[in-house]
Scaffold this active site. Structure first.
Site, PDB file in Angstrom:
ATOM      1  N   HIS A   1      -3.662   1.009  17.340  1.00  0.00           N
ATOM      2  CA  HIS A   1      -4.164   0.994  15.970  1.00  0.00           C
ATOM      3  C   HIS A   1      -4.992  -0.268  15.764  1.00  0.00           C
ATOM      4  O   HIS A   1      -4.651  -1.341  16.262  1.00  0.00           O
ATOM      5  CB  HIS A   1      -3.002   1.000  14.970  1.00  0.00           C
TER       6      HIS A   1
ATOM      7  N   ALA B   1      -8.607   9.393  -4.241  1.00  0.00           N
ATOM      8  CA  ALA B   1      -8.176   9.131  -2.863  1.00  0.00           C
ATOM      9  C   ALA B   1      -8.422  10.343  -1.977  1.00  0.00           C
ATOM     10  O   ALA B   1      -8.189  11.483  -2.369  1.00  0.00           O
ATOM     11  CB  ALA B   1      -6.700   8.761  -2.845  1.00  0.00           C
TER      12      ALA B   1
ATOM     13  N   TYR C   1      -7.040  12.103   0.813  1.00  0.00           N
ATOM     14  CA  TYR C   1      -5.759  12.108   1.501  1.00  0.00           C
ATOM     15  C   TYR C   1      -5.872  12.521   2.968  1.00  0.00           C
ATOM     16  O   TYR C   1      -5.115  12.040   3.812  1.00  0.00           O
ATOM     17  CB  TYR C   1      -4.786  13.037   0.759  1.00  0.00           C
TER      18      TYR C   1
END
Length: 396
Positions: free
Chosen positions: A199, A353, A355
């Site tokens: 990540h 947002a 998602y």
């Protein structure tokens, strides 16, 4: 007259070719077109200004031209602005675009035939800007790999301000506050359990409280989540980031490595998500350029820190036991991302947002087993020991 018109037509097309050449970063082509055009213009009695107007909005300086072919999609901010602006938001957007393109191309090179789906999207509900989501799924090497960038601005909701203040900031909750943010984030879930998950996230944030001076900061980091511990891999990953940090400050690596261990802590399991890397937030100083240079060095370390590990282990043999352990540990990854990760929480509190892009970080498959503990002395138990008691992988 006919020959004059023919020459003017040729000259006009030369300028058009120069403009296209610049947009594709073929600068020599553009320069030769501009010189020929201005020279030819004077011979034809066309003013120099009129000749230049045939390449409206383009600069003859090499360092302002954008190579759009490096990017996965058209930038969110108009290219004409990005080419000339010195604003940190725009500089950071260009860095994010390049990192996204470089990482996606490296993944596609390793993957072979499976390619990224590219989704360029725009915000709504009072939020300006948008982003570029790149997602690759069900590949031979990568079960899921996502690389996102977002470039957004708007008004902060009170709950978002409160969340930011809980991290040590002192922003007025009652005041109207605008924000701008740009960042690149990625999670790479490999198919082979011998290849770790990776990540990274690098971002820049500005807030503008009413009647107050603009505040800004950088944040980000890179971390590794193996399913089976390989000390050679761990040292390689950490050494790469220590080298990136050491170029900017002798204390950076130790400070940000410790911060990473603390941040990626799954409280209810009393263990870290992985073996860490670096993590930092609220990174700022009097010299914004120096901060940006540090972030760029960290972002540039993504490919050399991780993809040699992929190449080393992508064909390692594994069986059902290793696969089941990988899926079990992915469950812990999901728990951290949904319960503790600040970026996920902030994303869900942002108006409009997106998602699908937020949840892209989750693995496509994961499992949970009731009160499962690996056998003592096993490779799985060895990993958990390091997750519960972080190691120093390089000499500081």
């Amino acid at each position: 007259m006919a020959s004059r018109r023919g020459l003017m037509f040729l000259l006009s097309n030369t300028f058009r070719a120069g403009a296209v050449g610049l947009r594709r970063n073929s600068r020599k082509f553009y320069r030769s077109g501009l010189i020929l055009g201005i020279t030819g213009g004077s011979l034809l009695g066309i003013s120099t200004v009129s000749a230049k107007e045939l390449v409206i909005g383009l600069s003859d300086e090499d360092d302002t031209a954008l190579n759009l072919e490096e990017f996965m999609a058209t930038p969110i901010t108009p290219s004409a602005i990005l080419e000339t602006s010195s604003e940190m938001m725009h500089r950071m957007e260009l860095l994010c675009l390049k990192v996204q393109g470089d990482v996606c191309r490296e993944i596609e090179r390793i993957e072979g035939t499976t390619k990224f789906k590219v989704d360029r999207w725009l915000k709504c509900e009072g939020i300006e800007g948008g982003g570029i989501t790149c997602i690759l799924e069900d590949g031979a090497v990568f079960e899921r790999a996502g690389v996102n960038i977002s470039v957004v601005s708007g008004n902060l909701r009170p709950e978002a301000v409160k969340s930011m203040n809980s991290q040590g900031r002192d922003l007025p909750v009652e005041e109207t506050m605008t924000f701008s943010a740009v960042g690149v984030s990625s999670v790479i879930h490999p198919r082979n359990p011998m290849v770790p998950t990776m990540h990274f996230n690098y971002r820049y944030f500005e807030v503008n409280p009413d009647m107050s001076e603009k505040q800004w900061w950088f944040g980000g980091g890179s971390d590794l989540t193996p399913y089976y511990l390989n000390e050679k891999d761990a040292k390689h990953f950490h050494c790469t980031y220590k080298s990136a940090c050491d170029m900017h400050g002798p204390s950076y690596y130790a400070r940000f490595k410790r911060w990473c261990d603390d941040y990626f802590y799954i409280k209810h399991r009393c263990m870290r998500r992985g073996i860490g890397g670096i993590f930092f937030d609220d990174f700022k100083s009097k010299n914004a350029d120096a901060c940006f240079s540090f972030v760029k060095s960290c972002a540039d370390a993504v490919i050399p820190s991780y993809f040699p590990l992929v190449q080393r282990h992508k064909n390692d043999p594994f069986g059902m036991r290793e696969r089941e352990w990988q899926l079990f540990r992915r469950g812990h990854y999901v728990e951290f991302n949904l319960l503790y990760d600040r970026g996920t929480k902030f994303g869900f509190t942002t108006p409009g947002a997106r998602y699908e892009s937020i949840l892209m970080s989750l693995p496509p498959r994961a499992t949970w087993r009731y009160c499962h503990e690996p056998s003592k002395g096993s490779e799985e138990a060895e990993l958990l020991e390091v997750l519960r008691h972080p190691k120093e992988w390089v000499t500081v």
